[in-house]
Enzyme design. Structure first.
Site, PDB file in Angstrom:
ATOM      1  N   ASP A  10       7.107  -1.440  51.075  1.00 57.06           N
ATOM      2  CA  ASP A  10       7.963  -2.270  51.239  1.00 57.06           C
ATOM      3  C   ASP A  10       7.165  -3.674  51.301  1.00 57.06           C
ATOM      4  O   ASP A  10       5.844  -3.595  51.247  1.00 57.06           O
ATOM      5  CB  ASP A  10       8.444  -2.227  52.901  1.00 57.06           C
ATOM      6  CG  ASP A  10       8.869  -3.539  53.370  1.00 57.06           C
ATOM      7  OD1 ASP A  10       9.869  -4.021  52.957  1.00 57.06           O
ATOM      8  OD2 ASP A  10       8.690  -3.778  54.436  1.00 57.06           O
ATOM      9  N   ASP A  12       7.695  -7.292  53.144  1.00 57.31           N
ATOM     10  CA  ASP A  12       7.438  -8.271  54.292  1.00 57.31           C
ATOM     11  C   ASP A  12       7.242  -7.616  55.569  1.00 57.31           C
ATOM     12  O   ASP A  12       8.073  -6.408  55.841  1.00 57.31           O
ATOM     13  CB  ASP A  12       8.814  -9.097  54.405  1.00 57.31           C
ATOM     14  CG  ASP A  12       9.091 -10.180  53.208  1.00 57.31           C
ATOM     15  OD1 ASP A  12       8.168 -10.955  53.150  1.00 57.31           O
ATOM     16  OD2 ASP A  12      10.034  -9.980  52.907  1.00 57.31           O
TER      17      ASP A  12
HETATM   18  C1  XBP Z   1      12.751  -8.615  54.247  1.00 58.85           C
HETATM   19  C2  XBP Z   1      13.739  -9.537  54.159  1.00 58.85           C
HETATM   20  C3  XBP Z   1      13.702 -10.608  53.641  1.00 58.85           C
HETATM   21  C4  XBP Z   1      12.753 -11.767  54.077  1.00 58.85           C
HETATM   22  C5  XBP Z   1      13.003 -12.986  53.265  1.00 58.85           C
HETATM   23  O1  XBP Z   1      13.050  -7.216  53.682  1.00 58.85           O
HETATM   24  O2  XBP Z   1      14.803  -9.215  54.992  1.00 58.85           O
HETATM   25  O3  XBP Z   1      15.090 -11.417  53.709  1.00 58.85           O
HETATM   26  O4  XBP Z   1      12.926 -11.771  55.362  1.00 58.85           O
HETATM   27  O5  XBP Z   1      12.899 -13.136  51.997  1.00 58.85           O
HETATM   28  P1  XBP Z   1      11.939  -6.442  53.225  1.00 58.85           P
HETATM   29  P2  XBP Z   1      14.064 -13.511  51.349  1.00 58.85           P
HETATM   30  O6  XBP Z   1      10.974  -6.325  54.465  1.00 58.85           O
HETATM   31  O7  XBP Z   1      12.568  -5.313  52.648  1.00 58.85           O
HETATM   32  O8  XBP Z   1      11.088  -6.939  52.042  1.00 58.85           O
HETATM   33  O9  XBP Z   1      14.466 -15.096  51.879  1.00 58.85           O
HETATM   34  O10 XBP Z   1      13.835 -13.531  49.887  1.00 58.85           O
HETATM   35  O11 XBP Z   1      15.586 -12.819  51.635  1.00 58.85           O
HETATM   36 MG    MG Z   2       9.625  -5.145  55.976  1.00 55.67          MG
END
Ligand code: XBP
Ligand code: MG
Length: 261
Positions: A10, A12
């Site tokens: 993953d 973020d």
């Molecule tokens: C993370 C998310 C994303 C980020 C922001 O998902 O939910 O929406 O918060 O990115 P993961 P965007 O942990 O699966 O990566 O603004 O591009 O959506």
């Molecule tokens: Mg995440």
């Protein structure tokens, strides 16, 4: 069980604390640049993280405000505009001040490369954001590190839907049970599990207390072995200092992968 063939990351919260220090800050700067008095403090943003996808998060927040546009169409258009602005600011923030990788991430990635375990990215964040983060840490050829990269634009449904994981597995040509996901959030764990992929959780600031049902192991970070549940018994090739492939293999009940030559 046979050995691990692939590690699916993953982005973020797992690779770096990008939510609190990156996306949240960039959203607030985008609001200000558009002349909007909106501001998401750390606590509010934490609550909003139950909605995956930055654009979806904006639409959700607007549906609860009385100072947002009235019609759904206008809200949709404003969310698109703000989301694009946020992503541009996010990339700039990463270029200018950077966000470090979390402890143990780079070491585990290197161990995967040395031991022939393929790596993939399975995220539902926008590709531009992944590019900004990984480009900052690995340079323009960061994709060389990963045999599959699945981002928000590649899926019809974001996490907790398993689509991102299913696509990554297909691209890697690996069966779900021979891969392991590394996640930080309940939605991420649910997505991996629904795809049949065992998952370990490296808790991030926003999900420090969340219940994480179905994870094979949960701990405070990959940089150390303390605080992991179940506590790791196998001493990995990497020693005691961090979470290694041998620890992960033990948690998911897989054979250990070959040691580096
Ligand atoms: C993370 C998310 C994303 C980020 C922001 O998902 O939910 O929406 O918060 O990115 P993961 P965007 O942990 O699966 O990566 O603004 O591009 O959506
Ligand atoms: Mg995440």
């Amino acid at each position: 069980m046979a050995g691990i063939r692939a590690l699916l990351w993953d982005v973020d919260g797992t690779l770096a604390e990008t939510e609190r220090d990156g996306h949240r800050v960039a959203f607030n700067l985008a609001f200000a640049a558009r002349g909007l008095p909106w501001r998401w403090d750390e606590a509010r943003y934490g609550a909003l993280l139950s909605v995956t996808g930055g654009r979806e998060r904006l639409i959700h927040d607007m549906s609860r405000r009385d100072d947002a546009p009235r019609s759904a169409g206008e809200r949709e258009a404003l969310a698109r505009e703000l989301h694009a602005a946020k992503n541009a600011i996010y990339a700039e923030l990463l270029r200018e001040r950077g966000i470090p990788l979390r402890e143990g991430v780079l070491e585990l990635m290197r161990e995967c490369r040395e031991r022939g375990v393929a790596m993939g990215i399975a995220t539902t964040t926008s590709r531009a954001n992944v590019d900004a983060l990984l480009g900052a840490h690995f340079g323009g050829r960061w994709t060389d590190w990963f045999a599959a990269v699945v981002c928000g634009e590649d899926v019809a449904r974001k996490k907790p839907d398993p689509e991102a994981y299913r696509r990554a597995l297909r691209a890697l040509g690996v069966e779900p049970g021979r891969a392991v996901a590394v996640e930080d959030s309940p939605a991420g764990v649910a997505a991996a599990r629904a795809a049949g992929v065992p998952v370990i959780v490296t808790r991030s600031v926003y999900f420090a207390q969340s219940a994480l049902e179905g994870a094979a192991a949960v701990g405070p970070g990959l940089g150390g072995l303390r605080g992991w549940q179940p506590s790791p018994a196998a001493r990995s090739a990497a020693g005691d200092a961090r979470v290694g492939l041998d620890d992960i293999a033990q948690w998911i009940g897989a054979d250990t992968v070959p040691a580096p030559p």
